[in-house]
Design a protein around this motif. Structure first.
Motif, PDB file in Angstrom:
ATOM      1  N   ASP A   1      -1.494  34.248  15.375  1.00  0.00           N
ATOM      2  CA  ASP A   1      -0.114  33.995  15.786  1.00  0.00           C
ATOM      3  C   ASP A   1       0.132  34.515  17.213  1.00  0.00           C
ATOM      4  O   ASP A   1      -0.023  35.708  17.472  1.00  0.00           O
ATOM      5  N   PRO A   2       0.507  33.608  18.132  1.00  0.00           N
ATOM      6  CA  PRO A   2       0.779  34.043  19.512  1.00  0.00           C
ATOM      7  C   PRO A   2       1.872  35.111  19.594  1.00  0.00           C
ATOM      8  O   PRO A   2       1.944  35.832  20.581  1.00  0.00           O
ATOM      9  N   LYS A   3       2.704  35.198  18.574  1.00  0.00           N
ATOM     10  CA  LYS A   3       3.784  36.198  18.623  1.00  0.00           C
ATOM     11  C   LYS A   3       3.260  37.614  18.415  1.00  0.00           C
ATOM     12  O   LYS A   3       3.910  38.593  18.783  1.00  0.00           O
ATOM     13  N   THR A   4       2.081  37.743  17.777  1.00  0.00           N
ATOM     14  CA  THR A   4       1.572  39.084  17.455  1.00  0.00           C
ATOM     15  C   THR A   4       0.167  39.345  18.004  1.00  0.00           C
ATOM     16  O   THR A   4      -0.408  40.394  17.740  1.00  0.00           O
ATOM     17  N   SER A   5      -0.360  38.379  18.743  1.00  0.00           N
ATOM     18  CA  SER A   5      -1.704  38.598  19.281  1.00  0.00           C
ATOM     19  C   SER A   5      -1.806  37.976  20.664  1.00  0.00           C
ATOM     20  O   SER A   5      -0.937  37.205  21.091  1.00  0.00           O
ATOM     21  N   VAL A   6      -2.887  38.299  21.375  1.00  0.00           N
ATOM     22  CA  VAL A   6      -3.045  37.876  22.768  1.00  0.00           C
ATOM     23  C   VAL A   6      -4.007  36.693  22.888  1.00  0.00           C
ATOM     24  O   VAL A   6      -3.819  35.820  23.731  1.00  0.00           O
ATOM     25  N   LEU A   7      -5.037  36.683  22.027  1.00  0.00           N
ATOM     26  CA  LEU A   7      -6.092  35.676  22.137  1.00  0.00           C
ATOM     27  C   LEU A   7      -6.187  34.867  20.851  1.00  0.00           C
ATOM     28  O   LEU A   7      -5.923  35.378  19.763  1.00  0.00           O
ATOM     29  N   ASN A   8      -6.644  33.629  20.985  1.00  0.00           N
ATOM     30  CA  ASN A   8      -6.840  32.801  19.795  1.00  0.00           C
ATOM     31  C   ASN A   8      -8.248  32.997  19.238  1.00  0.00           C
ATOM     32  O   ASN A   8      -8.989  33.871  19.691  1.00  0.00           O
ATOM     33  N   LYS A   9      -8.641  32.153  18.306  1.00  0.00           N
ATOM     34  CA  LYS A   9      -9.916  32.377  17.626  1.00  0.00           C
ATOM     35  C   LYS A   9     -11.133  32.090  18.494  1.00  0.00           C
ATOM     36  O   LYS A   9     -12.253  32.374  18.087  1.00  0.00           O
ATOM     37  N   PHE A  10     -10.929  31.540  19.682  1.00  0.00           N
ATOM     38  CA  PHE A  10     -12.047  31.366  20.624  1.00  0.00           C
ATOM     39  C   PHE A  10     -11.885  32.273  21.842  1.00  0.00           C
ATOM     40  O   PHE A  10     -12.416  31.997  22.912  1.00  0.00           O
ATOM     41  N   ASN A  11     -11.126  33.354  21.696  1.00  0.00           N
ATOM     42  CA  ASN A  11     -10.913  34.333  22.766  1.00  0.00           C
ATOM     43  C   ASN A  11     -10.137  33.769  23.952  1.00  0.00           C
ATOM     44  O   ASN A  11     -10.196  34.325  25.047  1.00  0.00           O
ATOM     45  N   GLN A  12      -9.427  32.652  23.735  1.00  0.00           N
ATOM     46  CA  GLN A  12      -8.602  32.097  24.810  1.00  0.00           C
ATOM     47  C   GLN A  12      -7.228  32.746  24.782  1.00  0.00           C
ATOM     48  O   GLN A  12      -6.663  32.963  23.698  1.00  0.00           O
ATOM     49  N   VAL A  13      -6.691  33.049  25.970  1.00  0.00           N
ATOM     50  CA  VAL A  13      -5.330  33.571  26.041  1.00  0.00           C
ATOM     51  C   VAL A  13      -4.381  32.498  25.488  1.00  0.00           C
ATOM     52  O   VAL A  13      -4.434  31.342  25.920  1.00  0.00           O
ATOM     53  N   HIS A  14      -3.567  32.869  24.493  1.00  0.00           N
ATOM     54  CA  HIS A  14      -2.557  31.927  23.979  1.00  0.00           C
ATOM     55  C   HIS A  14      -1.732  31.428  25.171  1.00  0.00           C
ATOM     56  O   HIS A  14      -1.287  32.222  25.990  1.00  0.00           O
TER      57      HIS A  14
END
Lengths: 572, 208
Positions: free
Chosen positions: A514-527
């Motif tokens: 969730d971009p609201k609670t984390s910085v990176l997605n499952k491929f280490n990309q910045v949301h």
């Protein structure tokens, strides 16, 4: 106008990798091998593999202060010196001058840095363990932090990929808690260690294994192709290995990337900011300052990999403000800089071993025993803490140093000190640290370093879970030594240890769903800024208790693969 | 330039005095002497140097700890100069003070003029006193994760005891010197392999 276009051409690459250490090296290798033109930007000085390992072959008498730290070094390297050994003459020149690179400790933080080609990959402990399935599920199960957006199956092939490339020695032990990997032949256990392993298995039903380290126990063709050779058992890894027998960016990834002829490396250049293109909705490049000339420059790329080291990667995001990201690139969630984790250490037990007088060893093993996590695992349930810890350690025979605290001097004493002393054994734990948003680092609003970059402030400390776990770490180590019948057991639990001393600092730009609670997605990309990948320890959503570099490298290789796929699809 | 230098030295002397006051309340005679030596320009040491007679005493004690036998001794291996260099470079005022006071105490017993049996009994007594001090200082060895040792002790006004300093530095200086290593151990720069072996009678330790 023409001049400007020319400048941009000369400064434009397919990908920029910020940092040449453990993960920057792997990012550059993977991206160049997949056809990208890559620029590594390293903030520190250039270290040339082999050529610059100037203490590697020095005899004891050629190291002026031996294993003592000169007062001058202790002052210049005031943070590095908190970790035993790093400010000693044989390696101090590779460690960052803390006086010239200050940081602020609102609470004590033991920040160990090595600003040069290869970064801390030149100095690491080399233990390389896979996470287990439950490690990736633990946050969701415990309701702590955020759930990992990936599971073991997502990373398993990348573990194999990295293990093969770096060369990890080890025994297949068929343990759920510590999955097997693609190993080179295991290193040997000493006789009293075999005895210990047997006793602990029989009395406590607990496996003790030979450590798995990134030292080439038998170099494979793809290692020798890069100029790497089989381990010579000197155990002087920390000075840099002239044989390239342990893995570092310098011995492995950078030479591999150079073979493609698509790699450029820039040294002495500190990235101060990632430049966000408001119109394009993605990053377009970076701004750098030369650490000596103070000249500022810009470089441009389609993809940017942030591998500056967990704390510096987060600091760089925080310092990269734009209209879209006023609180720092990718910081919509306010999680950048939070959830600092590490592994807490400096806790365990020692004992003396009777017997085995005739047993000895030739050579020095750059490895130890490993005791995989057994707490809160399977049937074991602790009531006062969650998660667990592993131990590293092993047996050794006393040398002349035993004479320092012993009684005696003179001719007979001198003769005795040339003989092989008795056996002892000891273990030190590595404990999992929980993510806590209040454990954080941020940029100071007024104080800056000599390059005009805001100083990092650390405000983080161990919590109740870690403190309770430490007590058990000392007790459980003593219990195992007792189970083996060893004598003079002493427990230790150092109180001068802070976050950072494990040199596994991580978590400051966590992955999540969730971009609201984390910085990176499952491929280490910045949301919301998908051409920026953060693949060092900053990406970690929890810490497990095993040494992290293998996981960082596997995540990096996986992310690099994804970046190239996305570029091909023109979706980033 | 000259006067600037003098001012600097004066300042440093004040600073050292102040530090001594903060940590110990008083400053020992040997330390004052050392500072005086320094200020007279006899040494480029910041705050530690030995006089000729102190050097003689240090060499005598080091040689008693590691005497010349069928193999070279501490003096042959250059240990006295090593100890002085190490004290100057790697230790601060509390240890300097402790070391100089230790030499002073031996001097007051007229150590250099005693026969060997008396010298040995004096040092044996010093060793026992030092052991009691180390116990009181709560010196502890702890293991780090990667099996590194670290020594912890309570903060001390006077630093490590004289005997502990001179014994550790004598052993360190001797058993890591070229002379000492070659006389005592089998030196192996590149083992090339790791294997379990059985100790043969009288086998020397390996040094790497």
């Amino acid at each position: 106008m023409n001049i400007n276009i020319k400048f941009e051409d000369q400064h434009t690459y397919d990908a920029i990798v910020i940092g040449s250490g453990m993960t920057g090296g792997i990012a550059a290798k993977e991206l160049t091998e997949k056809g990208l033109k890559v620029l590594i930007i390293e903030r520190g000085k250039e270290v040339e593999h082999v050529k610059d390992y100037d203490t590697a072959f020095k005899a004891p008498w050629e190291i002026q202060h031996r294993d003592k730290v000169p007062v001058h070094s202790a002052e210049e390297l005031w943070a590095n010196n908190r970790f035993v050994g790093l400010a000693q003459d044989d390696k101090a020149h590779f460690m960052t001058n803390d006086k010239q690179n200050p940081y602020i400790e609102k609470k004590p933080f033991d920040w160990i840095r090595a600003y040069h080609t290869g970064g801390k990959s030149m100095h690491w402990g080399r233990h390389s363990y896979r996470w287990n399935k439950q490690d990736f599920e633990a946050n969701a199960k415990d309701g702590i932090g955020v759930d990992w957006p990936i599971r073991y199956e997502d990373i398993a092939p990348w573990y194999s990929h990295v293990e093969k490339f770096v060369g990890v020695n080890g025994q297949k032990n068929n343990l759920d808690v510590l999955p097997d990997g693609d190993f080179l032949p295991p290193m040997l256990m000493l006789e009293p260690e075999r005895y210990f392993v047997d006793k602990v298995q029989k009395t406590l039903n607990r496996p003790v294994i030979i450590g798995r380290t990134a030292n080439l126990s038998r170099a494979q063709p793809w290692h020798t192709a890069l100029g790497r050779a089989t381990c010579q058992y000197r155990n002087k890894c920390s000075r840099g290995c002239p044989y390239g027998a342990y893995y570092s960016s310098l011995s492995g990834a950078i030479p591999a990337a150079k073979l493609t002829k698509r790699l450029s490396i820039l040294h002495d250049s500190i990235v101060t900011e990632i430049i966000y293109d408001e119109a394009g909705g993605k990053a377009k490049g970076v701004r750098t300052i030369n650490q000596h000339t103070l000249q500022t420059t810009e470089y441009y790329a389609k993809v940017i990999f942030v591998n500056a080291g967990s704390m510096n990667s987060a600091a760089l995001l925080l310092n990269s403000t734009s209209k879209r990201f006023p609180n720092g690139l990718g910081n919509d969630s306010d999680q950048v800089g939070r959830n600092i984790m590490d592994h807490h250490l400096g806790v365990g037990a020692n004992a003396t071993i009777e017997g085995f007088e005739d047993d000895f060893m030739y050579g020095q093993r750059p490895n130890s025993l490993y005791i995989p996590r057994f707490r809160n695992w399977g049937a074991d349930k602790q009531n006062n803490y969650i998660r667990g810890f592993g131990y590293q350690g092993g047996a050794s025979r006393a040398d002349w140093k035993r004479g320092i605290a012993a009684d005696g001097f003179g001719a007979a004493f001198k003769k005795e000190m040339t003989k092989v002393g008795s056996w002892s054994i000891g273990f030190g734990g590595f404990g999992e640290v929980l993510p806590n948003p209040n454990n954080r680092m941020y940029l100071d609003t007024t104080q800056k370093d000599k390059w005009g970059i805001p100083l990092i402030v650390f405000d983080a400390s161990f919590g109740d879970n870690e403190i309770a776990m430490r007590k058990d770490m000392a007790n459980a180590a003593a219990e195992m030594l007792d189970a083996a019948g060893f004598k003079n057991i002493t427990k230790n639990n150092r109180q001068d240890v802070h976050l950072g001393l494990g040199i596994h600092e991580m978590g400051t730009a966590r992955m999540g769903r969730d971009p609201k609670t984390s910085v990176l997605n499952k491929f280490n990309q910045v949301h919301d800024c998908k051409n920026v990948f953060v693949t060092d320890g900053a990406a970690m959503a929890s810490s497990s208790c095993v040494n992290p570099s293998l996981t960082y490298m596997a995540l990096t290789a996986r992310a690099a693969n994804h970046a190239v796929e996305e570029l091909k699809k023109r979706s980033i | 330039m000259l006067s600037n230098n003098k001012n600097l030295k004066m300042e440093r002397r004040e600073v050292i005095k102040n530090i001594a006051l903060m940590v110990g309340g008083s400053i020992s005679l040997p330390t004052l002497m050392a500072m005086k030596l320094h200020e007279s320009g006899l040494s480029n040491s910041l705050d530690f140097t030995l006089s000729a007679s102190q050097r003689k005493l240090l060499a005598e004690v080091a040689e008693i700890i590691i005497p010349r036998t069928d193999t070279p001794g501490a003096i042959d291996a250059g240990v006295p100069a090593f100890i002085e260099m190490m004290l100057k470079d790697c230790y601060t005022l509390p240890e300097h003070q402790s070391f100089l006071e230790g030499l002073d105490a031996l001097n007051s017993k007229d150590f250099l003029n005693k026969n060997m049996a008396d010298k040995i009994s004096i040092l044996t007594a010093v060793e026992q006193e030092s052991k009691a001090l180390m116990k009181a200082y709560n010196v502890k060895q702890t293991k780090m994760g990667d099996n590194e040792d670290k020594e912890l002790m309570n903060a001390q006004k006077k630093g490590l005891p004289f005997w502990r300093l001179i014994k550790e530095l004598t052993l360190l200086g001797y058993f890591t010197s070229k002379v000492g290593v070659n006389a005592s151990f089998e030196f192996v720069l590149v083992p090339g392999r790791f294997e379990l072996v059985k100790l043969k009678p009288g086998q020397k330790m390996f040094a790497y």
